[in-house]
Design a protein around this motif. Structure first.
Motif, PDB file in Angstrom:
ATOM      1  N   ALA A   1       0.858  -1.181   0.000  1.00  0.00           N
ATOM      2  CA  ALA A   1       0.000   0.000   0.000  1.00  0.00           C
ATOM      3  C   ALA A   1       0.894   1.231   0.000  1.00  0.00           C
ATOM      4  CB  ALA A   1      -0.916   0.009   1.224  1.00  0.00           C
ATOM      5  N   ALA A   2       0.575   2.206  -0.845  1.00  0.00           N
ATOM      6  CA  ALA A   2       1.378   3.427  -0.917  1.00  0.00           C
ATOM      7  C   ALA A   2       0.520   4.600  -1.342  1.00  0.00           C
ATOM      8  CB  ALA A   2       2.542   3.253  -1.894  1.00  0.00           C
ATOM      9  N   ARG A   3       0.942   5.798  -0.924  1.00  0.00           N
ATOM     10  CA  ARG A   3       0.294   7.032  -1.365  1.00  0.00           C
ATOM     11  C   ARG A   3       1.183   7.657  -2.432  1.00  0.00           C
ATOM     12  NH1 ARG A   3       0.410   9.563   3.048  1.00  0.00           N
ATOM     13  NH2 ARG A   3       1.927  11.209   2.638  1.00  0.00           N
ATOM     14  N   THR A   4       0.657   7.815  -3.620  1.00  0.00           N
ATOM     15  CA  THR A   4       1.447   8.329  -4.730  1.00  0.00           C
ATOM     16  C   THR A   4       0.788   9.561  -5.330  1.00  0.00           C
ATOM     17  OG1 THR A   4       0.367   7.158  -6.565  1.00  0.00           O
ATOM     18  CG2 THR A   4       1.942   5.898  -5.236  1.00  0.00           C
ATOM     19  N   THR A   5       1.468  10.173  -6.281  1.00  0.00           N
ATOM     20  CA  THR A   5       0.909  11.333  -6.960  1.00  0.00           C
ATOM     21  C   THR A   5      -0.314  10.962  -7.783  1.00  0.00           C
ATOM     22  OG1 THR A   5       2.471  10.956  -8.771  1.00  0.00           O
ATOM     23  CG2 THR A   5       3.122  12.531  -7.083  1.00  0.00           C
ATOM     24  N   ASP A   6      -0.481   9.667  -8.076  1.00  0.00           N
ATOM     25  CA  ASP A   6      -1.647   9.196  -8.832  1.00  0.00           C
ATOM     26  C   ASP A   6      -2.755   8.687  -7.902  1.00  0.00           C
ATOM     27  OD1 ASP A   6      -0.505   9.677 -11.350  1.00  0.00           O
ATOM     28  OD2 ASP A   6       0.648   7.811 -11.211  1.00  0.00           O
ATOM     29  N   GLY A   7      -2.587   8.880  -6.595  1.00  0.00           N
ATOM     30  CA  GLY A   7      -3.581   8.407  -5.640  1.00  0.00           C
ATOM     31  C   GLY A   7      -3.065   7.221  -4.845  1.00  0.00           C
ATOM     32  N   ASN A   8      -3.910   6.687  -3.994  1.00  0.00           N
ATOM     33  CA  ASN A   8      -3.530   5.532  -3.180  1.00  0.00           C
ATOM     34  C   ASN A   8      -3.481   4.280  -4.044  1.00  0.00           C
ATOM     35  OD1 ASN A   8      -3.432   7.070  -0.812  1.00  0.00           O
ATOM     36  ND2 ASN A   8      -5.618   6.800  -0.446  1.00  0.00           N
ATOM     37  N   MET A   9      -2.409   3.519  -3.902  1.00  0.00           N
ATOM     38  CA  MET A   9      -2.258   2.282  -4.644  1.00  0.00           C
ATOM     39  C   MET A   9      -2.148   1.111  -3.682  1.00  0.00           C
ATOM     40  SD  MET A   9       0.301   3.079  -7.833  1.00  0.00           S
ATOM     41  CE  MET A   9      -0.216   4.174  -9.167  1.00  0.00           C
ATOM     42  N   LYS A  10      -2.762  -0.011  -4.068  1.00  0.00           N
ATOM     43  CA  LYS A  10      -2.701  -1.213  -3.255  1.00  0.00           C
ATOM     44  C   LYS A  10      -2.491  -2.424  -4.152  1.00  0.00           C
ATOM     45  CE  LYS A  10      -5.737   0.382   0.494  1.00  0.00           C
ATOM     46  NZ  LYS A  10      -6.973   0.083   1.278  1.00  0.00           N
ATOM     47  N   ALA A  11      -1.784  -3.404  -3.630  1.00  0.00           N
ATOM     48  CA  ALA A  11      -1.599  -4.661  -4.353  1.00  0.00           C
ATOM     49  C   ALA A  11      -1.470  -5.782  -3.328  1.00  0.00           C
ATOM     50  CB  ALA A  11      -0.361  -4.613  -5.232  1.00  0.00           C
TER      51      ALA A  11
ATOM     52  N   GLU B   1       8.582  -0.373   5.875  1.00  0.00           N
ATOM     53  CA  GLU B   1       7.779   0.850   5.939  1.00  0.00           C
ATOM     54  C   GLU B   1       8.608   2.036   5.461  1.00  0.00           C
ATOM     55  OE1 GLU B   1       4.824   0.121   9.785  1.00  0.00           O
ATOM     56  OE2 GLU B   1       6.653   1.312  10.003  1.00  0.00           O
ATOM     57  N   GLN B   2       8.002   2.888   4.669  1.00  0.00           N
ATOM     58  CA  GLN B   2       8.622   4.150   4.280  1.00  0.00           C
ATOM     59  C   GLN B   2       7.703   5.280   4.709  1.00  0.00           C
ATOM     60  OE1 GLN B   2       9.813   4.738   0.135  1.00  0.00           O
ATOM     61  NE2 GLN B   2       9.317   6.916   0.303  1.00  0.00           N
ATOM     62  N   LYS B   3       8.247   6.210   5.506  1.00  0.00           N
ATOM     63  CA  LYS B   3       7.497   7.391   5.916  1.00  0.00           C
ATOM     64  C   LYS B   3       8.209   8.623   5.389  1.00  0.00           C
ATOM     65  CE  LYS B   3       5.382   5.462  10.083  1.00  0.00           C
ATOM     66  NZ  LYS B   3       5.152   5.613  11.544  1.00  0.00           N
ATOM     67  N   GLY B   4       7.413   9.594   4.948  1.00  0.00           N
ATOM     68  CA  GLY B   4       8.002  10.771   4.341  1.00  0.00           C
ATOM     69  C   GLY B   4       8.355  10.490   2.896  1.00  0.00           C
ATOM     70  N   GLY B   5       8.975  11.454   2.245  1.00  0.00           N
ATOM     71  CA  GLY B   5       9.308  11.281   0.840  1.00  0.00           C
ATOM     72  C   GLY B   5       8.090  11.492  -0.045  1.00  0.00           C
ATOM     73  N   GLU B   6       8.259  11.286  -1.335  1.00  0.00           N
ATOM     74  CA  GLU B   6       7.188  11.548  -2.282  1.00  0.00           C
ATOM     75  C   GLU B   6       6.116  10.471  -2.290  1.00  0.00           C
ATOM     76  OE1 GLU B   6       8.898  12.165  -6.093  1.00  0.00           O
ATOM     77  OE2 GLU B   6       9.913  14.030  -5.538  1.00  0.00           O
ATOM     78  N   GLU B   7       6.501   9.203  -2.038  1.00  0.00           N
ATOM     79  CA  GLU B   7       5.534   8.114  -2.121  1.00  0.00           C
ATOM     80  C   GLU B   7       5.708   7.160  -0.930  1.00  0.00           C
ATOM     81  OE1 GLU B   7       5.969   6.369  -6.007  1.00  0.00           O
ATOM     82  OE2 GLU B   7       4.810   7.969  -6.946  1.00  0.00           O
TER      83      GLU B   7
END
Length: 266
Positions: free
Chosen positions: A80-90, A227-233
């Motif tokens: 799960a990630a928050r991207t410039t294209d919206g939330n993505m899940k796989a 886990e990645q917090k901060g950054g672009e995505e």
């Protein structure tokens, strides 16, 4: 309606997989250069804590964990990630043979299912996904797309230039290849649990972006979560079901639509 219209959502859905690979590469690749803190000064060495992994340092544990994880023959990935294209899940299960099975979603556009069995790949889209990808088309076009694809699997050649690169997610060697060794900044953190399994947390910070890697402390030292917090995505990847069958099977013939054949028939 052009028979090429249904191909468009397939490419958009597969783009989610590329984002998953990008997050894995960012969070799991080794740090470049000498060991540094966020201000550019040499990182202070800390005495390794006792407990899980004895007196091993963060970099030692990270390298051992990623080496063990790369040796798995299959794994299930929850992304799960928050991207410039919206939330993505796989949610995907992938193995060393190239087979895979799972679901993908981008923002509020609906859900796509993906399976790869041998040289064939199959994708199936829910109605919300099909409608969102045909937005701007006429009512007649949308109705034709739904009639052709709703509830059916779109078949494609997994080795074709169009899909091969984007289906790299289904190549376990390619995906786990993001788990490179050569860490020098990972630091030991707290001991906790991930899905009921005991883990040791490793941490790393790069500017305003921070990473946490959770390593199993019992059995094989697999990476169970990143886990990645901060950054672009920012995002999270959870790993489970190591070395278990992915369960990908060819759909029934009546449930498959081959767009190449459909085009040839028109």
């Amino acid at each position: 309606m052009s028979v090429t219209a249904p191909r468009r959502p397939r490419r958009i859905a597969l783009a989610t997989l590329c984002t998953t690979l990008a997050l894995a590469a960012a969070a799991c690749g080794p740090s470049d250069g000498d060991s540094r803190d966020t201000k550019g000064a040499p990182a202070k060495s800390t005495k390794a804590k006792e407990g899980a992994f004895g007196g091993q340092s963060g970099p030692q544990i990270a390298n051992k964990a990623f080496k063990a994880t790369k040796g798995a023959t299959s794994v299930t990935v929850d992304f799960a990630a928050r991207t410039t294209d919206g939330n993505m899940k796989a949610y995907m299960s992938i193995d060393s043979k190239g087979d895979c099975k799972g679901t993908l979603s981008t923002g509020d556009t609906g859900t796509a299912e993906l399976m790869r069995v041998g040289d064939d790949a199959y994708m199936r889209f829910d109605e919300a996904f099909l409608r969102s990808q045909n937005e701007g088309g006429s009512a007649e076009e949308t109705a034709a797309v739904l009639k052709m694809l709703k509830g059916r699997w779109v078949k494609s050649d997994a080795s074709s230039p169009e899909d091969k690169e984007q289906l790299e997610f289904c190549e376990l060697k390619t995906f786990l290849g993001q788990f490179e060794e050569g860490f020098n900044l990972m630091r030991r953190g707290e001991e906790t649990t991930v899905n009921g399994q005991k883990v040791l947390t490793l941490t790393e910070k790069d500017g305003d972006t921070s990473y946490k890697v959770y390593v199993a402390t019992e059995g094989e030292p697999y990476v169970l979560k990143v886990e990645q917090k901060g950054g672009e995505e920012p995002g999270t990847i959870t790993f489970s079901a190591f070395n278990k069958p992915v369960g990908a099977k060819k759909p029934a013939a009546k449930d498959i639509v081959d767009l190449d054949e459909e085009g040839a028939a028109q």
